[in-house]
Design an enzyme around this catalytic site. Sequence first.
Site, PDB file in Angstrom:
ATOM      1  N   ASP A  44       3.714  -5.822   1.035  1.00  0.00           N
ATOM      2  CA  ASP A  44       4.806  -4.836   1.001  1.00  0.00           C
ATOM      3  C   ASP A  44       5.555  -4.811   2.338  1.00  0.00           C
ATOM      4  OD1 ASP A  44       4.645  -3.884  -1.617  1.00  0.00           O
ATOM      5  OD2 ASP A  44       3.124  -2.389  -1.119  1.00  0.00           O
TER       6      ASP A  44
ATOM      7  N   LYS B 284      -4.455   0.363  -5.099  1.00  0.00           N
ATOM      8  CA  LYS B 284      -4.193  -0.321  -3.825  1.00  0.00           C
ATOM      9  C   LYS B 284      -5.215   0.005  -2.722  1.00  0.00           C
ATOM     10  CE  LYS B 284       0.772  -1.158  -4.150  1.00  0.00           C
ATOM     11  NZ  LYS B 284       2.058  -0.990  -3.448  1.00  0.00           N
TER      12      LYS B 284
HETATM   13  P1  NAP Z   1       3.290   8.481  -2.850  1.00  0.00           P
HETATM   14  O1  NAP Z   1       2.257   7.839  -2.012  1.00  0.00           O
HETATM   15  O2  NAP Z   1       2.878   9.365  -3.983  1.00  0.00           O
HETATM   16  O3  NAP Z   1       4.257   9.346  -1.853  1.00  0.00           O
HETATM   17  C1  NAP Z   1       5.254  10.162  -2.391  1.00  0.00           C
HETATM   18  C2  NAP Z   1       6.143  10.700  -1.269  1.00  0.00           C
HETATM   19  O4  NAP Z   1       7.240  11.415  -1.897  1.00  0.00           O
HETATM   20  C3  NAP Z   1       5.449  11.693  -0.340  1.00  0.00           C
HETATM   21  O5  NAP Z   1       5.964  11.551   0.956  1.00  0.00           O
HETATM   22  C4  NAP Z   1       5.856  13.055  -0.943  1.00  0.00           C
HETATM   23  O6  NAP Z   1       5.872  14.109  -0.016  1.00  0.00           O
HETATM   24  C5  NAP Z   1       7.275  12.747  -1.368  1.00  0.00           C
HETATM   25  N1  NAP Z   1       7.762  13.646  -2.426  1.00  0.00           N
HETATM   26  C6  NAP Z   1       7.330  13.714  -3.713  1.00  0.00           C
HETATM   27  N2  NAP Z   1       8.036  14.637  -4.384  1.00  0.00           N
HETATM   28  C7  NAP Z   1       8.926  15.160  -3.509  1.00  0.00           C
HETATM   29  C8  NAP Z   1       9.923  16.163  -3.609  1.00  0.00           C
HETATM   30  N3  NAP Z   1      10.153  16.831  -4.759  1.00  0.00           N
HETATM   31  N4  NAP Z   1      10.653  16.454  -2.520  1.00  0.00           N
HETATM   32  C9  NAP Z   1      10.432  15.789  -1.350  1.00  0.00           C
HETATM   33  N5  NAP Z   1       9.509  14.842  -1.193  1.00  0.00           N
HETATM   34  C10 NAP Z   1       8.753  14.526  -2.258  1.00  0.00           C
HETATM   35  O7  NAP Z   1       4.270   7.408  -3.501  1.00  0.00           O
HETATM   36  P2  NAP Z   1       4.642   5.934  -2.959  1.00  0.00           P
HETATM   37  O8  NAP Z   1       3.681   4.949  -3.519  1.00  0.00           O
HETATM   38  O9  NAP Z   1       4.833   6.016  -1.492  1.00  0.00           O
HETATM   39  O10 NAP Z   1       6.039   5.663  -3.707  1.00  0.00           O
HETATM   40  C11 NAP Z   1       7.208   6.414  -3.367  1.00  0.00           C
HETATM   41  C12 NAP Z   1       8.434   5.765  -4.026  1.00  0.00           C
HETATM   42  O11 NAP Z   1       8.610   4.454  -3.501  1.00  0.00           O
HETATM   43  C13 NAP Z   1       8.308   5.592  -5.555  1.00  0.00           C
HETATM   44  O12 NAP Z   1       9.565   5.833  -6.135  1.00  0.00           O
HETATM   45  C14 NAP Z   1       7.934   4.140  -5.727  1.00  0.00           C
HETATM   46  O13 NAP Z   1       8.378   3.596  -6.966  1.00  0.00           O
HETATM   47  C15 NAP Z   1       8.699   3.505  -4.567  1.00  0.00           C
HETATM   48  N6  NAP Z   1       8.103   2.215  -4.132  1.00  0.00           N
HETATM   49  C16 NAP Z   1       8.900   1.126  -4.151  1.00  0.00           C
HETATM   50  C17 NAP Z   1       8.404  -0.098  -3.733  1.00  0.00           C
HETATM   51  C18 NAP Z   1       9.310  -1.291  -3.766  1.00  0.00           C
HETATM   52  O14 NAP Z   1       8.804  -2.427  -3.740  1.00  0.00           O
HETATM   53  N7  NAP Z   1      10.621  -1.098  -3.793  1.00  0.00           N
HETATM   54  C19 NAP Z   1       7.077  -0.206  -3.267  1.00  0.00           C
HETATM   55  C20 NAP Z   1       6.277   0.949  -3.253  1.00  0.00           C
HETATM   56  C21 NAP Z   1       6.812   2.170  -3.697  1.00  0.00           C
HETATM   57  P3  NAP Z   1       4.563  15.055   0.220  1.00  0.00           P
HETATM   58  O15 NAP Z   1       3.673  14.283   1.138  1.00  0.00           O
HETATM   59  O16 NAP Z   1       5.121  16.279   0.813  1.00  0.00           O
HETATM   60  O17 NAP Z   1       3.948  15.262  -1.141  1.00  0.00           O
END
Ligand code: NAP
Length: 280
Positions: free
Chosen positions: A102, A66
Amino acid sequence: MSKIFGVMGHPIGHSKSPAFQQAALDHCGIDVKFEPWDVEPIDLAAKVESFRTPDFMGCCVTLPHKQAIIPMLDGLADTAQAIGAVNWVVPENGKLIGHNTDAPGFLRALKESGGFDPDGCNAVVFGAGGAARAIVYALKTGNAATVAIANRTVEKARSLAADMTDGRFRPSAIGLDSTSLADVVPYSNLLVNTTAMGMDGGPAPFASPVPAELISADATCYDAVYAPPETPFLRETERAGANPVGGISMLIYQGVVGFELVTGKQAPVDVMFAAVGAAR
Ligand code: NAP
């Protein structure tokens, strides 16, 4: 030559986009195959170059491309520029333009599936990664009154808040600890989980970012995590008597906006939801 339309990411086998985009194409009588493309990062530039043909209709872009795709494109729409990420590429006058659906997809999901208008709301967004970036921007354009970004790594929340701040919109940044959350969550009417907490196969599949005891019964609680459909955060929401909304709606509505950008036709939303339901 046949038209080129699909989704690229790495891995791509888990993507639900082919199921609901193909259903939408078929419903609209558009004789095109929506393809899944597994593209490794090293092959991304070559894949983007292959789109420089009149047969290219459009492409949905998912992890991990992305941000990496941005310098390979000819331009960005305003939303993609503001968020700093692209999830659709659409040809416009022979140029490859990056879009981000998004943010508008989240707003439509919140409205259509959650019955919630963020205008004037007080929100907490848990997480500060890619999904949070799009959702905080969406809340800015949706006129939220206050937004607190709560993240395990507070520095990342601060950085996201700074990126989104302008004269009117000033998100705050806090930790994900219970003391910080107790100061804002009970007084908020929109809570959005964008952390990986609760995600199947993720680092904390059984955890919620917040317990029911802190959630107001008046709150709408959106979980961007959509696998599983019923997450720990949504279970805490139900325990609090609040309004739970699952993330599959954002996934579909980002695709609805993308489908409409590419085809110029109104997307058959019900058909797309049914196709995802059937593909589970
Ligand atoms: P990302 O950029 O990797 O961000 C991950 C986030 O989760 C960060 O804020 C991270 O915190 C936090 N995190 C990870 N492990 C954790 C833990 N054990 N305890 C607390 N916080 C934790 O991922 P992303 O792309 O934003 O995606 C996040 C989620 O959203 C995924 O499940 C994804 O499938 C979902 N999503 C859904 C859609 C939709 O259309 N519904 C779209 C995009 C994403 P730190 O910064 O402290 O590491």
